[in-house]
Enzyme design. Structure first.
Site, mmCIF file in Angstrom:
data_model
loop_
_atom_site.group_PDB
_atom_site.id
_atom_site.type_symbol
_atom_site.label_atom_id
_atom_site.label_comp_id
_atom_site.label_asym_id
_atom_site.label_seq_id
_atom_site.Cartn_x
_atom_site.Cartn_y
_atom_site.Cartn_z
ATOM 1 N N ASP A 39 -76.259 -102.811 -11.676
ATOM 2 C CA ASP A 39 -77.522 -102.180 -11.277
ATOM 3 C C ASP A 39 -77.627 -100.768 -11.854
ATOM 4 O O ASP A 39 -76.803 -99.910 -11.553
ATOM 5 C CB ASP A 39 -77.610 -102.114 -9.751
ATOM 6 C CG ASP A 39 -77.581 -103.504 -9.121
ATOM 7 O OD1 ASP A 39 -78.530 -104.262 -9.362
ATOM 8 O OD2 ASP A 39 -76.606 -103.829 -8.422
ATOM 9 N N ASP A 67 -71.016 -101.676 -15.121
ATOM 10 C CA ASP A 67 -71.711 -101.810 -13.849
ATOM 11 C C ASP A 67 -73.007 -102.591 -14.105
ATOM 12 O O ASP A 67 -73.485 -102.647 -15.242
ATOM 13 C CB ASP A 67 -72.010 -100.409 -13.303
ATOM 14 C CG ASP A 67 -72.876 -100.430 -12.062
ATOM 15 O OD1 ASP A 67 -72.599 -101.230 -11.158
ATOM 16 O OD2 ASP A 67 -73.836 -99.638 -12.008
HETATM 17 MG MG LIG Z 1 -75.150 -98.866 -10.512
#
Ligand SMILES: [Mg+2]
Length: 246
Positions: free
Chosen positions: A19, A17
Site C-alpha cells: 500500500d 511494501d
Molecule cells: Mg505502505
C-alpha cells in the site's frame, strides 16, 4: 551503484511494501482509519471529540498490522480496550472490533473505487526482475492477495509475506523487521544484500533495525524529512526516479 536500478551493486533482492508503494491504496487505508476512529471518538467523547489526524496516521497506524494500529493510536489518547477476538463484529468495542470496522470500510471503498497501481513501480519491478534480482511483497495487509490479484500483479513477486502469513508464522509486524527478514530468508538472500521499498515510517524503522543493505523511502505525501529521519538511504517520489528504464 548500478546506474540501471539506482541500487548498490551487491543487492540481490528487492522487498516491496504494497500500500503506497505498489498500489495507490495508502490514502484509502488512511480514509478508512479516519472514519473508524472519528466515529469511535465521537461516540465516546461527544461532539467536541478530537479528530484523528494525518500525523496520527503516520505516527501510529501506517504500515502496522491492523490490531497494532488500533492499540497504538488509542494508547496515544490514553484509551485502552479489551483485545476481543479476531471474529468480533465491527461494532464491538474491542481492539479486534475496531480493526474489523476499519477493514469493512476499507473493502467497501476498494470495491467502489477499485485499486490502481503505480505504473512507475510496476516498470521498476519489471526492470529489477529483468536484471535477475529476486522480488518479494512484504505487507501488513491481510488483503494483499486480493489487491495484487485485482491489478494482475501476483506474478511479479517470488515471495509473499503478508498479514495472513505473518499470523500463521507468528511474526511481529512493522516497525519490527521480522516480516522483511522472513522474506529475505525465503528468497535465500542475506538482509545486507536486500533492498527495502517502503512509504511508511514504521517501514523505515523495520529496514533500519533489520540491517538491510539499502532502504528506499517512497514519499507520496510530503514526508521526505521524516523518512530520512527514520532510516531511509534515499527518498524518491516515484520509483521511476531510481532508473530501470529500458
Ligand atoms: Mg505502505
Amino acid at each position: 551503484m548500478t546506474t540501471q536500478l539506482g541500487l548498490p551493486d551487491d543487492i540481490q533482492a528487492c522487498l516491496f511494501d504494497l500500500d503506497g508503494v505498489v498500489t495507490r491504496t495508502a490514502v484509502v487505508h488512511a480514509a478508512a482509519w479516519k472514519e473508524t476512529f472519528d466515529a469511535f471518538l465521537r461516540e465516546r467523547d461527544g461532539a467536541d471529540f478530537r479528530p484523528f489526524t494525518d500525523s496520527d496516521y503516520d505516527r501510529y497506524v501506517d504500515g502496522r498490522p491492523r490490531a497494532d494500529g488500533v492499540r497504538s493510536f488509542l494508547a496515544s489518547r490514553g484509551i485502552e480496550l479489551p483485545e476481543g477476538t479476531p471474529d468480533d463484529p465491527p461494532d464491538a468495542r474491542t481492539v479486534n472490533g475496531v480493526g474489523n470496522r476499519k477493514n469493512v470500510l476499507l473493502l467497501a471503498k476498494i470495491r467502489t473505487d477499485g485499486v490502481e497501481p503505480y505504473e512507475g513501480t510496476l516498470r521498476y519491478i519489471d526492470a529489477v526482475r529483468g536484471a535477475g534480482l529476486a522480488t518479494a511483497i512484504v505487507s501488513s495487509s491481510a488483503n494483499t492477495r486480493d489487491v495484487l490479484h485485482s491489478i494482475d500483479a501476483e506474478g511479479l513477486f517470488d515471495v509473499r509475506i503478508d498479514g495472513v502469513v505473518a499470523r500463521e508464522r507468528n511474526l511481529p509486524g512493522k516497525p519490527h523487521p521480522d516480516t522483511f527478514l522472513a522474506a529475505a530468508r525465503d528468497l535465500g538472500v542475506e538482509p545486507s544484500r536486500a533492498a527495502v521499498f517502503e512509504d511508511a515510517l514504521a517501514g523505515m524503522d523495520a529496514g533500519r533495525s533489520g540491517h538491510f543493505g539499502y532502504v528506499v523511502g517512497v514519499d507520496r505525501v510530503g514526508q521526505t524529512d521524516a523518512l530520512y529521519a527514520h532510516g531511509a538511504d534515499r527518498v524518491v517520489k516515484d520509483l521511476a526516479e531510481l532508473g530501470g528504464h529500458a
